[in-house]
Design a protein around this motif. Structure first.
Motif, PDB file in Angstrom:
ATOM      1  N   ARG A  38       0.836  -1.206   0.000  1.00  0.00           N
ATOM      2  CA  ARG A  38       0.000   0.000   0.000  1.00  0.00           C
ATOM      3  C   ARG A  38       0.867   1.250   0.000  1.00  0.00           C
ATOM      4  N   GLN A  39       1.925   1.228   0.786  1.00  0.00           N
ATOM      5  CA  GLN A  39       2.796   2.395   0.875  1.00  0.00           C
ATOM      6  C   GLN A  39       3.493   2.685  -0.453  1.00  0.00           C
ATOM      7  N   VAL A  40       3.818   1.641  -1.199  1.00  0.00           N
ATOM      8  CA  VAL A  40       4.406   1.838  -2.525  1.00  0.00           C
ATOM      9  C   VAL A  40       3.398   2.515  -3.454  1.00  0.00           C
ATOM     10  N   MET A  41       2.181   2.007  -3.480  1.00  0.00           N
ATOM     11  CA  MET A  41       1.144   2.566  -4.344  1.00  0.00           C
ATOM     12  C   MET A  41       0.811   4.008  -3.968  1.00  0.00           C
ATOM     13  N   ALA A  42       0.869   4.320  -2.686  1.00  0.00           N
ATOM     14  CA  ALA A  42       0.502   5.650  -2.203  1.00  0.00           C
ATOM     15  C   ALA A  42       1.389   6.753  -2.765  1.00  0.00           C
ATOM     16  N   LYS A  43       2.558   6.406  -3.269  1.00  0.00           N
ATOM     17  CA  LYS A  43       3.492   7.396  -3.792  1.00  0.00           C
ATOM     18  C   LYS A  43       3.184   7.808  -5.224  1.00  0.00           C
ATOM     19  N   LEU A  44       2.235   7.138  -5.870  1.00  0.00           N
ATOM     20  CA  LEU A  44       1.899   7.488  -7.249  1.00  0.00           C
ATOM     21  C   LEU A  44       1.305   8.898  -7.304  1.00  0.00           C
ATOM     22  N   PRO A  45       1.643   9.690  -8.323  1.00  0.00           N
ATOM     23  CA  PRO A  45       1.229  11.094  -8.352  1.00  0.00           C
ATOM     24  C   PRO A  45      -0.271  11.309  -8.482  1.00  0.00           C
ATOM     25  N   TYR A  46      -0.976  10.330  -9.001  1.00  0.00           N
ATOM     26  CA  TYR A  46      -2.420  10.498  -9.186  1.00  0.00           C
ATOM     27  C   TYR A  46      -3.230   9.861  -8.056  1.00  0.00           C
ATOM     28  N   VAL A  47      -2.561   9.356  -7.041  1.00  0.00           N
ATOM     29  CA  VAL A  47      -3.265   8.816  -5.883  1.00  0.00           C
ATOM     30  C   VAL A  47      -3.492   9.952  -4.891  1.00  0.00           C
ATOM     31  N   LYS A  48      -4.735  10.378  -4.775  1.00  0.00           N
ATOM     32  CA  LYS A  48      -5.055  11.537  -3.936  1.00  0.00           C
ATOM     33  C   LYS A  48      -4.902  11.206  -2.461  1.00  0.00           C
ATOM     34  N   ASP A  49      -5.467  10.100  -2.039  1.00  0.00           N
ATOM     35  CA  ASP A  49      -5.262   9.666  -0.664  1.00  0.00           C
ATOM     36  C   ASP A  49      -5.504   8.171  -0.564  1.00  0.00           C
ATOM     37  N   VAL A  50      -4.945   7.597   0.491  1.00  0.00           N
ATOM     38  CA  VAL A  50      -5.051   6.162   0.748  1.00  0.00           C
ATOM     39  C   VAL A  50      -5.375   5.970   2.221  1.00  0.00           C
ATOM     40  N   THR A  51      -6.306   5.069   2.502  1.00  0.00           N
ATOM     41  CA  THR A  51      -6.644   4.765   3.879  1.00  0.00           C
ATOM     42  C   THR A  51      -6.671   3.259   4.062  1.00  0.00           C
ATOM     43  N   PHE A  52      -6.630   2.825   5.295  1.00  0.00           N
ATOM     44  CA  PHE A  52      -6.820   1.411   5.577  1.00  0.00           C
ATOM     45  C   PHE A  52      -7.575   1.254   6.888  1.00  0.00           C
ATOM     46  N   ILE A  53      -8.251   0.148   7.030  1.00  0.00           N
ATOM     47  CA  ILE A  53      -8.894  -0.222   8.286  1.00  0.00           C
ATOM     48  C   ILE A  53      -8.390  -1.616   8.635  1.00  0.00           C
ATOM     49  N   GLU A  54      -7.836  -1.752   9.808  1.00  0.00           N
ATOM     50  CA  GLU A  54      -7.224  -3.011  10.208  1.00  0.00           C
ATOM     51  C   GLU A  54      -8.125  -3.812  11.123  1.00  0.00           C
ATOM     52  N   SER A  55      -7.796  -5.110  11.257  1.00  0.00           N
ATOM     53  CA  SER A  55      -8.474  -6.025  12.177  1.00  0.00           C
ATOM     54  C   SER A  55      -9.986  -6.056  11.976  1.00  0.00           C
ATOM     55  N   VAL A  56     -10.399  -6.149  10.719  1.00  0.00           N
ATOM     56  CA  VAL A  56     -11.822  -6.228  10.384  1.00  0.00           C
ATOM     57  C   VAL A  56     -12.236  -7.695  10.309  1.00  0.00           C
ATOM     58  N   PRO A  57     -13.148  -8.139  11.141  1.00  0.00           N
ATOM     59  CA  PRO A  57     -13.571  -9.538  11.117  1.00  0.00           C
ATOM     60  C   PRO A  57     -14.233  -9.897   9.786  1.00  0.00           C
ATOM     61  N   GLU A  58     -14.026 -11.125   9.372  1.00  0.00           N
ATOM     62  CA  GLU A  58     -14.698 -11.608   8.163  1.00  0.00           C
ATOM     63  C   GLU A  58     -16.168 -11.850   8.498  1.00  0.00           C
TER      64      GLU A  58
END
Length: 376
Positions: free
Chosen positions: A70-90
Motif C-alpha cells: 500500500r505504501q508503494v502505491m501511495a506514492k503514485l502522483p495520481y493517488v489523492k489519498d489512501v486509507t486502511f482499516i485493520e483487524s476487520v472480522p470476516e
C-alpha cells in the motif's frame, strides 16, 4: 479531463507493531510539506484507495506485507489519498466497513482476505462506479476483480530446504483455515520436501484462526512434542517460529522475511511483494484500462519469492533450491503435475496430466506424505 495538480505527496506510513483491534477507525497516511515544485499528475482518473485488513498492520506477516505494498502505491502522483482499516472480522462486520468506504468516495477498494469475498460482491453491486479488488477469492463481477499469487511455488522451494535440513524426518506445519489456499501450500511444501527426502512426513495442526499468537504457539509446541524439528506455518504472526527457536528446532516463515526476529532458527520463508501489483492495478484504474479479471501471478512476476536463505542452510542446499527456482522462473517446472496421490493412496492426478487453475483453486485433498486430515 483537465490536468489535476497535487499540492502534496503521500509519505510512507509507519506503524509500530501491535495487536490492538481497530474495527471502525480509519487511518490515513500522513502528508508531508509540499516540495518547492509539484508535478502535474498525468491525465486520468484521480485515485482514492482504501484497504480492508483482517489483522493489525503490526502483525509482521500477512497484513504487514499488504501494507508495505500500500505504501508503494501511495506514492503514485495520481493517488489523492489512501486509507486502511485493520483487524476487520470476516463476515457481517466487513460488509459494513466496505460499504462505509464506498459511501465515503473511495473509488478503488482492496479487500485482502478470503473471507471478504461474499461481502465484497454484495457491496460492489450497490456501487457500480467503484472498482473492487478481492485478494485470494474466486468470485468476480463487472466491477470486481480478484488477485493472488502462486505462493505455493515458494512453498515448494521452502519444502526442499526443510527436507534437506530435517534430522527426524518430521516436519511441523501450523495451518490456519482449511481453504484451498492453505491446502495448496501444505501440499506444495510436502512435495518439495519429499522430492529430496522421500522419508519426510509433514504433520499438520489446524488453528482455525489467522491471527492468534497464543494458539499458534501452542500448535507449534504440539508439533515439537511429536519430534518435528522444522516448523513452518500458514499464519500471520511469528509465534510458531519463536516456539521452534526456543526448542532448538529450525523455522521456516511466511509472508515476510522475519530473520531478525528468529535469528537462531531461521532458514527462509515464502514471501510476498505486493507493491508492483498494487501499482499496476492503480495505473489501470487511473488510465481507464481496468477490467474485471482474475490475476494469479507466479514467481516469474516477482509477486511471490523465497526470502534469502540463512547461513544455517548449507551452500549445496541453497544451490539446489536456486536451480529449481530458475526452472520455475523459466516456466520449465509444473508443480501440480501427475502422478500425484493423496494421503490415502488414491491417485488424484494421473501421470501425464497436470491440475488446471480452477482445480488448484478448489483443491480439497492432502498429498501423500501429509499426516492429518482436512477439517470441516
Amino acid at each position: 479531463m483537465k490536468k489535476l495538480l497535487l499540492l502534496a505527496v503521500l509519505a510512507a506510513f509507519l506503524v509500530l507493531p501491535g495487536c490492538s483491534k481497530k474495527k471502525e477507525e480509519e487511518t490515513k497516511a500522513p502528508e508531508t510539506a509540499a516540495p518547492a515544485e509539484t508535478a502535474a499528475a498525468p491525465e486520468g482518473k484521480e485515485i482514492r484507495a482504501a484497504f480492508v485488513y483482517v489483522g493489525p498492520v503490526g502483525d509482521g506477516g500477512w497484513t504487514f506485507a499488504h501494507d508495505m505494498g500500500r505504501q508503494v502505491m501511495a506514492k503514485l502522483p495520481y493517488v489523492k489519498d489512501v486509507t486502511f482499516i485493520e483487524s476487520v472480522p470476516e463476515g457481517a462486520e466487513s460488509t459494513r466497513i466496505i460499504t462505509s468506504l464506498a459511501q465515503k468516495g473511495y473509488n478503488l477498494i482492496f479487500t485482502t482476505s478470503f473471507g471478504y469475498m461474499d461481502p465484497t460482491i454484495e457491496v460492489a453491486a450497490k456501487f457500480p462506479d467503484v472498482v473492487f479488488m478481492h485478494c485470494s477469492g474466486y468470485k468476480t463481477a463487472a466491477n470486481v476483480g480478484t488477485y493472488f499469487g502462486r505462493i505455493e511455488q515458494a512453498r515448494y522451494l521452502s519444502g526442499i530446504v526443510a527436507g534437506k535440513m530435517t534430522k527426524s524426518n518430521v516436519l511441523g506445519y501450523v495451518a490456519a483455515f482449511p481453504i484451498p489456499e492453505v491446502i495448496r501450500g501444505i501440499n506444495a511444501f510436502t512435495m518439495g520436501a519429499r522430492s529430496v527426502n522421500p522419508k519426510a512426513v509433514v504433520k499438520v495442526v489446524w488453528t482455525q484462526t489467522w491471527f492468534d499468537p497464543a494458539k499458534e504457539r501452542d500448535a507449534a509446541e504440539s508439533l515439537l512434542d511429536v519430534k518435528a524439528d522444522v516448523i513452518t506455518m500458514h499464519q500471520d504472526t511469528p509465534a510458531p517460529l519463536q516456539a521452534a527457536e526456543k526448542r532448538g528446532a529450525f523455522a521456516i516463515g511466511y509472508n515476510t522475511d522475519m530473520a531478525s526476529q528468529i535469528p537462531g532458527a531461521w532458514l527462509t520463508a515464502p514471501v510476498w511483494n505486493w507493491g508492483p501489483l498494487y501499482t499496476q492495478i492503480a495505473e489501470a484504474v487511473h488510465n481507464g484500462t481496468w477490467k474485471s479479471e482474475q490475476i494469479w501471478y507466479g514467481i516469474e512476476h516477482n509477486l511471490v519469492d523465497l526470502a534469502p536463505m540463512s547461513k544455517l542452510v548449507p551452500a549445496e542446499v541453497q544451490a539446489l533450491v536456486n536451480e529449481k527456482k530458475a526452472e520455475m522462473q523459466a516456466g520449465k517446472f509444473v508443480l501440480f503435475a501427475g502422478p500425484i496421490k493423496d494421503n490415502a493412496g488414491k491417485v488424484v492426478v494421473e501421470a501425464g496430466k497436470s491440475m488446471t487453475d480452477p482445480e488448484q483453486l478448489s483443491m480439497n485433498f492432502l498429498v501423500e506424505g501429509v499426516q492429518g486430515t482436512i477439517p470441516k
